[in-house]
Write a protein that holds these residues in place. Sequence first.
Motif, PDB file in Angstrom:
ATOM      1  N   LEU A 127       0.839  -1.197   0.000  1.00  0.00           N
ATOM      2  CA  LEU A 127       0.000   0.000   0.000  1.00  0.00           C
ATOM      3  C   LEU A 127       0.872   1.244   0.000  1.00  0.00           C
ATOM      4  O   LEU A 127       1.803   1.357   0.804  1.00  0.00           O
ATOM      5  N   SER A 128       0.558   2.175  -0.881  1.00  0.00           N
ATOM      6  CA  SER A 128       1.224   3.479  -0.913  1.00  0.00           C
ATOM      7  C   SER A 128       0.331   4.517  -0.248  1.00  0.00           C
ATOM      8  O   SER A 128      -0.901   4.444  -0.360  1.00  0.00           O
ATOM      9  N   THR A 129       0.941   5.466   0.432  1.00  0.00           N
ATOM     10  CA  THR A 129       0.189   6.543   1.076  1.00  0.00           C
ATOM     11  C   THR A 129       0.846   7.878   0.762  1.00  0.00           C
ATOM     12  O   THR A 129       2.076   7.962   0.651  1.00  0.00           O
ATOM     13  N   VAL A 130       0.034   8.898   0.596  1.00  0.00           N
ATOM     14  CA  VAL A 130       0.553  10.263   0.487  1.00  0.00           C
ATOM     15  C   VAL A 130      -0.334  11.167   1.340  1.00  0.00           C
ATOM     16  O   VAL A 130      -1.565  11.151   1.190  1.00  0.00           O
ATOM     17  N   PHE A 131       0.293  11.927   2.233  1.00  0.00           N
ATOM     18  CA  PHE A 131      -0.408  12.862   3.107  1.00  0.00           C
ATOM     19  C   PHE A 131       0.077  14.261   2.750  1.00  0.00           C
ATOM     20  O   PHE A 131       1.281  14.532   2.743  1.00  0.00           O
ATOM     21  N   TYR A 132      -0.867  15.151   2.432  1.00  0.00           N
ATOM     22  CA  TYR A 132      -0.510  16.451   1.872  1.00  0.00           C
ATOM     23  C   TYR A 132      -0.483  17.564   2.927  1.00  0.00           C
ATOM     24  O   TYR A 132      -1.322  17.605   3.833  1.00  0.00           O
ATOM     25  N   LEU A 133       0.477  18.488   2.740  1.00  0.00           N
ATOM     26  CA  LEU A 133       0.719  19.549   3.718  1.00  0.00           C
ATOM     27  C   LEU A 133       0.792  20.915   3.039  1.00  0.00           C
ATOM     28  O   LEU A 133       1.710  21.698   3.266  1.00  0.00           O
ATOM     29  N   ASN A 134      -0.211  21.212   2.197  1.00  0.00           N
ATOM     30  CA  ASN A 134      -0.191  22.451   1.409  1.00  0.00           C
ATOM     31  C   ASN A 134      -1.422  23.303   1.698  1.00  0.00           C
ATOM     32  O   ASN A 134      -2.507  23.004   1.217  1.00  0.00           O
ATOM     33  N   ASP A 135      -1.240  24.337   2.475  1.00  0.00           N
ATOM     34  CA  ASP A 135      -2.348  25.233   2.813  1.00  0.00           C
ATOM     35  C   ASP A 135      -2.648  26.169   1.646  1.00  0.00           C
ATOM     36  O   ASP A 135      -1.741  26.536   0.888  1.00  0.00           O
ATOM     37  N   ASP A 136      -3.909  26.537   1.495  1.00  0.00           N
ATOM     38  CA  ASP A 136      -4.337  27.485   0.455  1.00  0.00           C
ATOM     39  C   ASP A 136      -3.893  27.039  -0.935  1.00  0.00           C
ATOM     40  O   ASP A 136      -3.457  27.848  -1.754  1.00  0.00           O
ATOM     41  N   TRP A 137      -3.996  25.765  -1.205  1.00  0.00           N
ATOM     42  CA  TRP A 137      -3.590  25.234  -2.513  1.00  0.00           C
ATOM     43  C   TRP A 137      -4.742  25.371  -3.498  1.00  0.00           C
ATOM     44  O   TRP A 137      -5.866  25.006  -3.204  1.00  0.00           O
ATOM     45  N   GLN A 138      -4.443  25.894  -4.678  1.00  0.00           N
ATOM     46  CA  GLN A 138      -5.441  26.078  -5.726  1.00  0.00           C
ATOM     47  C   GLN A 138      -5.173  25.109  -6.875  1.00  0.00           C
ATOM     48  O   GLN A 138      -4.039  24.647  -7.067  1.00  0.00           O
ATOM     49  N   THR A 162      -4.175  19.175  -1.345  1.00  0.00           N
ATOM     50  CA  THR A 162      -4.600  20.170  -0.369  1.00  0.00           C
ATOM     51  C   THR A 162      -4.309  19.718   1.062  1.00  0.00           C
ATOM     52  O   THR A 162      -4.233  18.523   1.356  1.00  0.00           O
ATOM     53  N   PHE A 163      -4.175  20.678   1.936  1.00  0.00           N
ATOM     54  CA  PHE A 163      -3.724  20.442   3.307  1.00  0.00           C
ATOM     55  C   PHE A 163      -4.585  19.406   4.031  1.00  0.00           C
ATOM     56  O   PHE A 163      -5.810  19.496   4.065  1.00  0.00           O
ATOM     57  N   GLY A 164      -3.930  18.399   4.614  1.00  0.00           N
ATOM     58  CA  GLY A 164      -4.619  17.412   5.428  1.00  0.00           C
ATOM     59  C   GLY A 164      -5.277  16.278   4.673  1.00  0.00           C
ATOM     60  O   GLY A 164      -5.885  15.402   5.287  1.00  0.00           O
ATOM     61  N   LYS A 183       4.329  26.068  -7.392  1.00  0.00           N
ATOM     62  CA  LYS A 183       4.954  26.616  -6.184  1.00  0.00           C
ATOM     63  C   LYS A 183       5.332  25.436  -5.304  1.00  0.00           C
ATOM     64  O   LYS A 183       5.020  24.297  -5.625  1.00  0.00           O
ATOM     65  N   GLN A 184       6.016  25.713  -4.218  1.00  0.00           N
ATOM     66  CA  GLN A 184       6.497  24.639  -3.362  1.00  0.00           C
ATOM     67  C   GLN A 184       5.355  23.755  -2.864  1.00  0.00           C
ATOM     68  O   GLN A 184       4.346  24.244  -2.366  1.00  0.00           O
ATOM     69  N   ARG A 185       5.543  22.450  -2.980  1.00  0.00           N
ATOM     70  CA  ARG A 185       4.523  21.458  -2.647  1.00  0.00           C
ATOM     71  C   ARG A 185       5.110  20.475  -1.639  1.00  0.00           C
ATOM     72  O   ARG A 185       6.173  19.902  -1.870  1.00  0.00           O
ATOM     73  N   ARG A 186       4.404  20.272  -0.525  1.00  0.00           N
ATOM     74  CA  ARG A 186       4.913  19.422   0.551  1.00  0.00           C
ATOM     75  C   ARG A 186       3.977  18.232   0.794  1.00  0.00           C
ATOM     76  O   ARG A 186       2.764  18.370   0.715  1.00  0.00           O
ATOM     77  N   SER A 187       4.580  17.097   1.165  1.00  0.00           N
ATOM     78  CA  SER A 187       3.791  15.903   1.470  1.00  0.00           C
ATOM     79  C   SER A 187       4.637  14.929   2.287  1.00  0.00           C
ATOM     80  O   SER A 187       5.840  15.138   2.484  1.00  0.00           O
ATOM     81  N   ILE A 188       3.966  13.871   2.757  1.00  0.00           N
ATOM     82  CA  ILE A 188       4.652  12.719   3.339  1.00  0.00           C
ATOM     83  C   ILE A 188       4.270  11.514   2.492  1.00  0.00           C
ATOM     84  O   ILE A 188       3.094  11.157   2.415  1.00  0.00           O
ATOM     85  N   ALA A 189       5.255  10.907   1.846  1.00  0.00           N
ATOM     86  CA  ALA A 189       5.022   9.716   1.029  1.00  0.00           C
ATOM     87  C   ALA A 189       5.450   8.491   1.824  1.00  0.00           C
ATOM     88  O   ALA A 189       6.506   8.504   2.474  1.00  0.00           O
ATOM     89  N   GLY A 190       4.619   7.449   1.798  1.00  0.00           N
ATOM     90  CA  GLY A 190       4.945   6.264   2.583  1.00  0.00           C
ATOM     91  C   GLY A 190       4.449   4.986   1.955  1.00  0.00           C
ATOM     92  O   GLY A 190       3.634   5.005   1.013  1.00  0.00           O
ATOM     93  N   TRP A 191       4.929   3.866   2.501  1.00  0.00           N
ATOM     94  CA  TRP A 191       4.591   2.552   1.971  1.00  0.00           C
ATOM     95  C   TRP A 191       4.447   1.548   3.107  1.00  0.00           C
ATOM     96  O   TRP A 191       5.354   1.401   3.947  1.00  0.00           O
ATOM     97  N   PHE A 192       3.311   0.866   3.110  1.00  0.00           N
ATOM     98  CA  PHE A 192       3.147  -0.297   3.974  1.00  0.00           C
ATOM     99  C   PHE A 192       3.742  -1.485   3.228  1.00  0.00           C
ATOM    100  O   PHE A 192       3.434  -1.707   2.059  1.00  0.00           O
ATOM    101  N   ARG A 193       4.539  -2.267   3.972  1.00  0.00           N
ATOM    102  CA  ARG A 193       5.276  -3.343   3.302  1.00  0.00           C
ATOM    103  C   ARG A 193       4.986  -4.701   3.956  1.00  0.00           C
ATOM    104  O   ARG A 193       4.646  -4.782   5.124  1.00  0.00           O
ATOM    105  N   VAL A 194       5.145  -5.735   3.157  1.00  0.00           N
ATOM    106  CA  VAL A 194       5.196  -7.096   3.677  1.00  0.00           C
ATOM    107  C   VAL A 194       6.650  -7.531   3.635  1.00  0.00           C
ATOM    108  O   VAL A 194       7.514  -6.816   3.120  1.00  0.00           O
ATOM    109  N   ARG A 195       6.940  -8.696   4.195  1.00  0.00           N
ATOM    110  CA  ARG A 195       8.316  -9.182   4.101  1.00  0.00           C
ATOM    111  C   ARG A 195       8.685  -9.400   2.642  1.00  0.00           C
ATOM    112  O   ARG A 195       7.833  -9.721   1.829  1.00  0.00           O
TER     113      ARG A 195
END
Length: 198
Positions: A127-138, A162-164, A183-195
């Motif tokens: 599973l891939s996840t992305v959590f966004y941290l961009n306030d006032d994003w258009q 968009t934020f949250g 413009k500058q774009r921020r996020s947290i990218a992550g991955w749930f993994r199996v062995r």
Amino acid sequence: MNIETIAGQLAQVGYVVLDQPLPRSQSVQLYSRCKDDERQRFQPARIGRDAERKQLDAIRGDVICWLDDGDCIDHGYLAWMEKLRSGLNEVLYLGLFDFECHYAIYGAGAGYARHSDVLSGRRNRVLSTVFYLNDDWQLSDGGALVLFAPEGDAVIDIVSPTFGKMIIFLSESFPHSVLTACKQRRSIAGWFRVRDIT
């Protein structure tokens, strides 16, 4: 967090978009950690694995910093994701073993070409996840995540960063890209993994 709803969407369509799954106060703290004013923390992202890892700005233009479980803000996010991991395992029997993630900052003019999150020669990202941290994003600010059908070029969804907001999707099923940010774009990218499965 409603594990049943998340699990149901993943089982039915393979991805889910969540609006504000974390408390805003926690998202604001994560935003404070995802800044590029500490240049020693963020390094240019690379593609590939092991000896074949390369920095190719034409394909991927972000800088990244892996979350640190020893930091209280990062720990709070990782603890939330651990609850999600445990809950999804209970409902979907996915065998998710761990979670890895990094902060990602795309500068103006940067994006990420179409790609898969499954690394060559390895099939442990489920599973891939992305959590966004961009306030006032258009919409005009670009930087959206484009989710493609498993086969072909059909676009399944376009997710504005968009934020949250968070998207979770099956890593093997959905190629995706990040459109050029204006413009500058921020996020947290992550991955749930199996062995490791080779």
